[in-house]
Design a protein around this motif. Structure first.
Motif, PDB file in Angstrom:
ATOM      1  N   LYS A  52      17.700  26.659  -5.564  1.00 26.98           N
ATOM      2  CA  LYS A  52      17.589  26.109  -4.203  1.00 26.98           C
ATOM      3  C   LYS A  52      16.601  26.949  -3.403  1.00 26.98           C
ATOM      4  O   LYS A  52      16.648  28.176  -3.440  1.00 26.98           O
ATOM      5  CB  LYS A  52      18.951  26.089  -3.538  1.00 26.98           C
ATOM      6  CG  LYS A  52      19.923  25.150  -4.228  1.00 26.98           C
ATOM      7  CD  LYS A  52      21.197  24.987  -3.454  1.00 26.98           C
ATOM      8  CE  LYS A  52      22.185  24.164  -4.235  1.00 26.98           C
ATOM      9  NZ  LYS A  52      22.085  22.779  -4.044  1.00 26.98           N
ATOM     10  N   LEU A  53      15.727  26.276  -2.687  1.00 29.65           N
ATOM     11  CA  LEU A  53      14.724  26.938  -1.867  1.00 29.65           C
ATOM     12  C   LEU A  53      15.256  27.171  -0.457  1.00 29.65           C
ATOM     13  O   LEU A  53      16.031  26.363   0.059  1.00 29.65           O
ATOM     14  CB  LEU A  53      13.453  26.096  -1.823  1.00 29.65           C
ATOM     15  CG  LEU A  53      12.824  25.789  -3.186  1.00 29.65           C
ATOM     16  CD1 LEU A  53      11.711  24.779  -3.039  1.00 29.65           C
ATOM     17  CD2 LEU A  53      12.324  27.069  -3.823  1.00 29.65           C
ATOM     18  N   LYS A  54      14.853  28.259   0.160  1.00 30.04           N
ATOM     19  CA  LYS A  54      15.324  28.594   1.514  1.00 30.04           C
ATOM     20  C   LYS A  54      14.959  27.521   2.533  1.00 30.04           C
ATOM     21  O   LYS A  54      15.705  27.245   3.453  1.00 30.04           O
ATOM     22  CB  LYS A  54      14.744  29.943   1.957  1.00 30.04           C
ATOM     23  CG  LYS A  54      15.311  31.106   1.210  1.00 30.04           C
ATOM     24  CD  LYS A  54      14.707  32.414   1.668  1.00 30.04           C
ATOM     25  CE  LYS A  54      15.254  33.554   0.839  1.00 30.04           C
ATOM     26  NZ  LYS A  54      14.676  34.846   1.223  1.00 30.04           N
ATOM     27  N   LYS A  55      13.796  26.918   2.375  1.00 26.27           N
ATOM     28  CA  LYS A  55      13.335  25.906   3.335  1.00 26.27           C
ATOM     29  C   LYS A  55      13.793  24.498   2.966  1.00 26.27           C
ATOM     30  O   LYS A  55      13.303  23.518   3.500  1.00 26.27           O
ATOM     31  CB  LYS A  55      11.814  25.951   3.444  1.00 26.27           C
ATOM     32  CG  LYS A  55      11.299  27.234   4.056  1.00 26.27           C
ATOM     33  CD  LYS A  55       9.812  27.188   4.253  1.00 26.27           C
ATOM     34  CE  LYS A  55       9.337  28.464   4.914  1.00 26.27           C
ATOM     35  NZ  LYS A  55       7.905  28.418   5.211  1.00 26.27           N
ATOM     36  N   GLY A  56      14.726  24.407   2.061  1.00 28.55           N
ATOM     37  CA  GLY A  56      15.217  23.110   1.611  1.00 28.55           C
ATOM     38  C   GLY A  56      14.578  22.709   0.296  1.00 28.55           C
ATOM     39  O   GLY A  56      13.535  23.212  -0.080  1.00 28.55           O
ATOM     40  N   GLY A  57      15.229  21.836  -0.389  1.00 29.69           N
ATOM     41  CA  GLY A  57      14.739  21.378  -1.674  1.00 29.69           C
ATOM     42  C   GLY A  57      15.232  22.265  -2.804  1.00 29.69           C
ATOM     43  O   GLY A  57      15.886  23.289  -2.587  1.00 29.69           O
ATOM     44  N   SER A  58      14.915  21.859  -4.002  1.00 36.28           N
ATOM     45  CA  SER A  58      15.322  22.620  -5.181  1.00 36.28           C
ATOM     46  C   SER A  58      14.428  22.232  -6.355  1.00 36.28           C
ATOM     47  O   SER A  58      13.668  21.267  -6.285  1.00 36.28           O
ATOM     48  CB  SER A  58      16.782  22.331  -5.511  1.00 36.28           C
ATOM     49  OG  SER A  58      16.959  20.964  -5.832  1.00 36.28           O
TER      50      SER A  58
END
Length: 72
Positions: A52-58
């Motif tokens: 999972k990315l900090k700014k959203g998304g994965s």
């Protein structure tokens, strides 16, 4: 010359994991999930880790759980 699938197998054996971005940059593979599915159907044990990315998304990171035994 190796196929894209063979290149992905070799990379997994050497590095233990691969992402879609790595596959694209290194081997011009645009459908890594399809290659992974085919490898699983051939009996390879591959785990999918969702990052999972900090700014959203994965994105998916595929990990080879067992080394492949080559027949000689």
């Amino acid at each position: 010359m190796k196929t894209k699938t063979e290149k992905v197998i070799s990379y997994l054996e050497k590095n233990g994991s691969i992402t879609s971005m790595e596959a694209f940059k290194l081997f011009n593979v645009t459908r890594l999930a399809s290659i992974i599915l085919n490898l699983r159907n051939r009996g390879l044990s591959i785990f999918t880790e969702t990052i999972k990315l900090k700014k959203g998304g994965s994105y998916a990171k595929y990990l080879l759980l067992k080394k492949i035994q080559h027949k000689r």
